[in-house]
Scaffold this motif. Structure first.
Motif, short mmCIF file in Angstrom:
data_model
loop_
_atom_site.label_atom_id
_atom_site.label_comp_id
_atom_site.label_asym_id
_atom_site.label_seq_id
_atom_site.Cartn_x
_atom_site.Cartn_y
_atom_site.Cartn_z
N THR A 33 0.84 -1.21 0.00
CA THR A 33 0.00 0.00 0.00
C THR A 33 0.87 1.25 0.00
O THR A 33 0.62 2.18 -0.77
CB THR A 33 -0.93 0.00 1.24
N MET A 34 1.89 1.28 0.85
CA MET A 34 2.76 2.46 0.92
C MET A 34 3.48 2.69 -0.40
O MET A 34 3.58 3.84 -0.85
CB MET A 34 3.76 2.33 2.08
N ALA A 42 2.56 1.76 -3.40
CA ALA A 42 1.58 2.20 -4.39
C ALA A 42 1.19 3.67 -4.18
O ALA A 42 1.11 4.44 -5.14
CB ALA A 42 0.33 1.32 -4.33
N ASN A 43 0.99 4.06 -2.93
CA ASN A 43 0.55 5.42 -2.63
C ASN A 43 1.66 6.46 -2.71
O ASN A 43 1.39 7.65 -2.81
CB ASN A 43 -0.09 5.49 -1.24
N SER A 44 2.91 6.00 -2.65
CA SER A 44 4.03 6.95 -2.62
C SER A 44 4.32 7.53 -3.99
O SER A 44 4.87 8.62 -4.09
CB SER A 44 5.30 6.25 -2.11
N GLY A 45 3.99 6.78 -5.05
CA GLY A 45 4.35 7.22 -6.39
C GLY A 45 5.83 7.03 -6.68
O GLY A 45 6.33 7.45 -7.71
N THR A 73 3.44 8.09 6.93
CA THR A 73 2.25 7.92 6.09
C THR A 73 0.98 8.24 6.86
O THR A 73 0.93 8.05 8.07
CB THR A 73 2.18 6.47 5.54
N ASP A 84 -2.85 7.75 2.81
CA ASP A 84 -2.92 8.21 1.43
C ASP A 84 -1.57 8.71 0.93
O ASP A 84 -1.17 8.46 -0.19
CB ASP A 84 -3.95 9.33 1.27
N HIS A 85 -0.89 9.48 1.77
CA HIS A 85 0.40 10.08 1.41
C HIS A 85 1.51 9.31 2.11
O HIS A 85 1.33 8.82 3.22
CB HIS A 85 0.45 11.55 1.84
N VAL A 86 2.67 9.26 1.46
CA VAL A 86 3.82 8.56 2.02
C VAL A 86 5.08 9.35 1.69
O VAL A 86 5.26 9.79 0.55
CB VAL A 86 3.97 7.15 1.38
N THR A 134 4.05 18.01 2.08
CA THR A 134 3.16 16.87 2.32
C THR A 134 2.39 16.95 3.63
O THR A 134 1.21 16.64 3.67
CB THR A 134 3.98 15.55 2.30
#
Length: 119
Positions: A45-46, A48-51, A99, A102-104, A116
């Motif tokens: 998840t992290m 994927a959400n980090s970009g 995190t 949503d944001h990491v 952030t």
């Protein structure tokens, strides 16, 4: 806002990040990444959400990374193998990780933290 902070108490960069969060009045749940690394599902998840590319989650300057010769091994490993490896040893993970689900952020960069986490 409460964020989750994965850090290592002896790490200078982690201490700077923690101090920044405290100074900004951001409450956080703290985990010692060496004792309680994120599990595989959390890591997926992290990432994927980090970009960020998965490679950015590896602590490339750590002793463990060098001992396991990961610089040579990572390119031929599958994503599942990389995630299992990260989850198996918190010292392989670049820190700190912060995190909110949503944001990491990975590592500490004051500008990135301001962008952030300052709301």
């Amino acid at each position: 806002m409460t964020v989750i902070y994965y850090g290592y108490p002896k790490c200078g960069t982690c201490r700077k990040a923690k101090k920044w969060l405290e100074n900004e009045g951001i409450s956080f749940e703290e985990y010692n990444i060496a004792e309680q690394p994120p599990n595989e599902e959390t890591l997926r998840t992290m990432i994927a959400n980090s970009g960020l590319e998965m490679k950015k989650f590896f602590n490339t300057s750590g002793m463990k990374y060098r001992e396991l010769q990961l610089k040579d091994r990572l390119p031929s490993m599958s994503d599942d193998e990389k995630i299992a490896l990260l989850a198996s040893d918190g010292m392989l993970i670049k820190r700190p990780i912060v995190t909110d689900g949503d944001h990491v952020t990975v590592g500490f960069n004051e500008d990135t933290f301001t962008e952030t986490w300052s709301k």
